[in-house]
Write a protein that holds these residues in place. Structure first.
Motif, PDB file in Angstrom:
ATOM      1  N   ALA A 153       0.975  -1.314   0.160  1.00 35.59           N
ATOM      2  CA  ALA A 153       0.070   0.197   0.146  1.00 35.59           C
ATOM      3  C   ALA A 153       1.401   1.222  -0.138  1.00 35.59           C
ATOM      4  O   ALA A 153       0.590   2.178  -0.766  1.00 35.59           O
ATOM      5  CB  ALA A 153      -1.113  -0.410   0.886  1.00 35.59           C
ATOM      6  N   ARG A 182      -5.133   6.597   4.487  1.00 40.20           N
ATOM      7  CA  ARG A 182      -3.915   5.926   4.977  1.00 40.20           C
ATOM      8  C   ARG A 182      -2.779   6.773   3.476  1.00 40.20           C
ATOM      9  O   ARG A 182      -3.940   7.419   2.880  1.00 40.20           O
ATOM     10  CB  ARG A 182      -3.495   4.615   4.174  1.00 40.20           C
ATOM     11  CG  ARG A 182      -5.152   2.932   5.069  1.00 40.20           C
ATOM     12  CD  ARG A 182      -4.767   2.111   3.881  1.00 40.20           C
ATOM     13  NE  ARG A 182      -5.256   2.324   3.026  1.00 40.20           N
ATOM     14  CZ  ARG A 182      -6.186   2.111   2.669  1.00 40.20           C
ATOM     15  NH1 ARG A 182      -7.470   2.254   4.055  1.00 40.20           N
ATOM     16  NH2 ARG A 182      -7.436   1.856   1.683  1.00 40.20           N
ATOM     17  N   TYR A 183      -2.126   7.296   4.201  1.00 40.24           N
ATOM     18  CA  TYR A 183      -1.435   7.853   3.523  1.00 40.24           C
ATOM     19  C   TYR A 183       0.336   7.600   4.350  1.00 40.24           C
ATOM     20  O   TYR A 183       0.404   6.936   5.370  1.00 40.24           O
ATOM     21  CB  TYR A 183      -1.290   9.392   3.602  1.00 40.24           C
ATOM     22  CG  TYR A 183      -1.249   9.459   5.326  1.00 40.24           C
ATOM     23  CD1 TYR A 183       0.130  10.478   5.612  1.00 40.24           C
ATOM     24  CD2 TYR A 183      -2.577   9.916   5.986  1.00 40.24           C
ATOM     25  CE1 TYR A 183       0.118  11.232   6.780  1.00 40.24           C
ATOM     26  CE2 TYR A 183      -2.365  10.231   7.310  1.00 40.24           C
ATOM     27  CZ  TYR A 183      -1.145  10.701   8.093  1.00 40.24           C
ATOM     28  OH  TYR A 183      -0.597  11.741   9.190  1.00 40.24           O
ATOM     29  N   GLU A 228      -7.312   6.317   0.344  1.00 42.08           N
ATOM     30  CA  GLU A 228      -5.942   6.373   0.181  1.00 42.08           C
ATOM     31  C   GLU A 228      -5.892   8.064  -0.151  1.00 42.08           C
ATOM     32  O   GLU A 228      -6.074   7.846  -0.804  1.00 42.08           O
ATOM     33  CB  GLU A 228      -5.112   5.679  -0.787  1.00 42.08           C
ATOM     34  CG  GLU A 228      -4.845   4.157   0.083  1.00 42.08           C
ATOM     35  CD  GLU A 228      -3.921   3.354  -0.444  1.00 42.08           C
ATOM     36  OE1 GLU A 228      -3.370   3.981  -1.640  1.00 42.08           O
ATOM     37  OE2 GLU A 228      -3.497   1.963  -0.882  1.00 42.08           O
ATOM     38  N   ARG A 258      -8.452   4.950  -5.574  1.00 39.71           N
ATOM     39  CA  ARG A 258      -8.263   4.324  -4.301  1.00 39.71           C
ATOM     40  C   ARG A 258      -8.815   5.466  -3.425  1.00 39.71           C
ATOM     41  O   ARG A 258      -7.891   5.113  -2.778  1.00 39.71           O
ATOM     42  CB  ARG A 258      -6.450   4.462  -4.096  1.00 39.71           C
ATOM     43  CG  ARG A 258      -5.653   3.374  -5.683  1.00 39.71           C
ATOM     44  CD  ARG A 258      -4.226   3.405  -4.144  1.00 39.71           C
ATOM     45  NE  ARG A 258      -3.546   2.575  -4.018  1.00 39.71           N
ATOM     46  CZ  ARG A 258      -3.521   1.038  -4.280  1.00 39.71           C
ATOM     47  NH1 ARG A 258      -3.881   0.302  -5.547  1.00 39.71           N
ATOM     48  NH2 ARG A 258      -3.055   0.308  -2.644  1.00 39.71           N
ATOM     49  N   LEU A 269       0.984   4.257  -2.965  1.00 41.24           N
ATOM     50  CA  LEU A 269       0.813   5.525  -2.546  1.00 41.24           C
ATOM     51  C   LEU A 269       1.482   6.467  -3.206  1.00 41.24           C
ATOM     52  O   LEU A 269       1.671   7.557  -3.673  1.00 41.24           O
ATOM     53  CB  LEU A 269       0.962   5.891  -1.394  1.00 41.24           C
ATOM     54  CG  LEU A 269      -0.798   5.836  -0.050  1.00 41.24           C
ATOM     55  CD1 LEU A 269      -0.263   5.664   0.803  1.00 41.24           C
ATOM     56  CD2 LEU A 269      -1.621   6.773  -0.927  1.00 41.24           C
ATOM     57  N   GLU A 278      -2.066   5.410   9.415  1.00 45.80           N
ATOM     58  CA  GLU A 278      -3.572   4.778   9.448  1.00 45.80           C
ATOM     59  C   GLU A 278      -4.626   6.084   9.695  1.00 45.80           C
ATOM     60  O   GLU A 278      -3.607   5.857  11.279  1.00 45.80           O
ATOM     61  CB  GLU A 278      -3.824   3.263   9.270  1.00 45.80           C
ATOM     62  CG  GLU A 278      -2.917   2.984   8.269  1.00 45.80           C
ATOM     63  CD  GLU A 278      -3.804   1.004   8.815  1.00 45.80           C
ATOM     64  OE1 GLU A 278      -4.961   0.633   9.219  1.00 45.80           O
ATOM     65  OE2 GLU A 278      -3.308   0.218   8.352  1.00 45.80           O
TER      66      GLU A 278
END
Length: 285
Positions: free
Chosen positions: A12, A99-100, A134, A131, A16, A81
Motif C-alpha cells: 500500500a 491511509r497515507y 488513500e 484508491r 501511495l 493509518e
C-alpha cells in the motif's frame, strides 16, 4: 499473519508513493519544520490542497530503507493509518479511515521520531485516484500538529476565499501613476495589480502636508473612499504581503518622469513597510 500484514503495508505504501512519483509536478517529500506554522503557512496549504482534514492517528509503521525509495538520509518514512475526526474541506467524501505516507526528520543522532497512537493532526492532501481511503500529502509540511486555533484559522481562510468578491491571487504589478497635488507635499500614487482572472485590484497612497501618508486597497474598478489598508492575517493581507515583489518593476513606471519615478518608488516602499513581512516557518517551495 504478521508478515502478511507487513506485506500489505509495504504494498500500500508503494502504491501511495507511485502516486507521488508519477505525477509530473510532484517531488519526493522533504522534512517538516518544527517551528509553529504561521498564517502564511496555513494559507499556502489551505488554498491549494483539495483536502483538509482533522485526523487522529490509529497506527503507523516505520518503513525500512529498501522500502522507502528516494528517501533522504535525514528522514524516516512512515505508513500511517488515521481516522477522520472532521473533514474541513474535500471535493467529495472520504472513508472514516484513511491511509497515507509521511516523511519526518530524524533527530541529530539519526533516530526516527515516534508517532504515538491518538495524536491528532491537520492534514492537507490530494485524493489518490482509484484508491478510496488513500491520500497523498500536499507537501513536505502538510501534516501539522492539531490545535483548535489552527483548525479555526484554516476554516476562516477557506471561508474568506470562497466568499463573493474575495481577494484574488495576484500575479504581478501593472502600471503605476503619480499625480502631484495642488499644494506642495500633496500627492496621489496608484498601483494597478495583475491578477489570475483579471479581477481589478489597486492600491492608492495619499499624502497631505502635515499628515501621515494613507494607503488603501480597492477590489473593484471604482476606488471606495471608505476603503483602507488590509488587516494582518487576512486573505487580502496574505495576497499582498506574500506576493508583491520587494522591488517595483521598471515597466510599471515607464510613463513617469524622473521625479514621478522617485515618488512612486517611495510610496511603494511605504506600502511594503505598512504590510509588514510575510512570515513563514519554512521557505516556500
Amino acid at each position: 499473519m504478521k508478515n502478511l500484514h507487513h506485506k500489505y503495508i509495504v504494498g500500500a505504501a508503494g502504491a501511495l508513493l507511485l502516486g507521488l512519483t508519477t505525477t509530473a509536478d510532484s517531488q519526493v517529500p522533504q522534512p517538516q519544520i518544527s517551528a509553529a506554522p504561521t498564517y502564511a503557512d496555513l494559507a499556502d496549504l489551505a488554498l491549494t490542497a483539495p483536502v483538509a482534514a482533522h485526523v487522529r492517528l490509529r497506527d503507523s509503521t516505520l518503513l525500512k530503507a529498501k522500502e522507502a525509495v528516494g528517501l533522504q538520509p535525514n528522514l524516516a518514512r512512515y505508513y500511517v493509518e488515521a481516522e477522520i475526526i472532521s473533514l474541513i474541506r474535500s471535493p467529495e467524501g472520504l472513508p472514516a479511515r484513511i491511509r497515507y505516507v509521511v516523511d519526518l526528520p530524524r533527530d541529530p543522532k539519526g533516530k526516527a521520531p515516534k508517532l504515538r497512537k491518538g495524536t491528532e493532526f491537520i492534514l492537507f492532501a490530494l485524493p489518490v485516484a482509484g484508491r478510496p481511503g488513500e491520500i497523498r500529502l500536499a507537501g513536505p509540511d502538510a501534516q501539522i500538529p492539531y490545535t483548535q486555533a489552527r483548525a479555526d484559522q484554516v476554516r476562516a481562510i477557506l471561508k474568506e476565499a470562497n466568499q463573493s468578491g474575495a481577494a484574488p491571487r495576484i500575479t504581478g504589478i501593472g502600471r503605476a501613476f503619480h499625480v502631484p497635488g495642488a499644494i506642495p507635499g500633496e500627492s496621489e500614487t496608484q498601483f494597478f495589480l495583475l491578477t489570475a482572472q483579471n479581477e481589478p485590484v489597486s492600491i492608492t497612497v495619499l499624502r497631505r502636508p502635515g499628515e501621515l501618508p494613507q494607503y488603501a486597497v480597492a477590489l473593484s474598478e471604482i476606488v471606495d473612499d471608505a476603503a483602507g489598508p488590509p488587516t494582518r492575517d487576512t486573505l487580502l493581507w496574505y495576497r499582498l504581503a506574500c506576493t508583491l515583489p520587494r522591488t517595483l518593476p521598471a515597466q510599471s513606471m515607464a510613463e513617469a518622469d524622473a521625479a514621478g519615478v522617485a515618488a512612486i518608488q517611495d510610496d511603494y516602499r511605504y506600502v511594503l513597510a505598512q504590510l509588514g513581512q510575510c512570515t513563514r516557518s519554512k521557505p516556500r517551495r
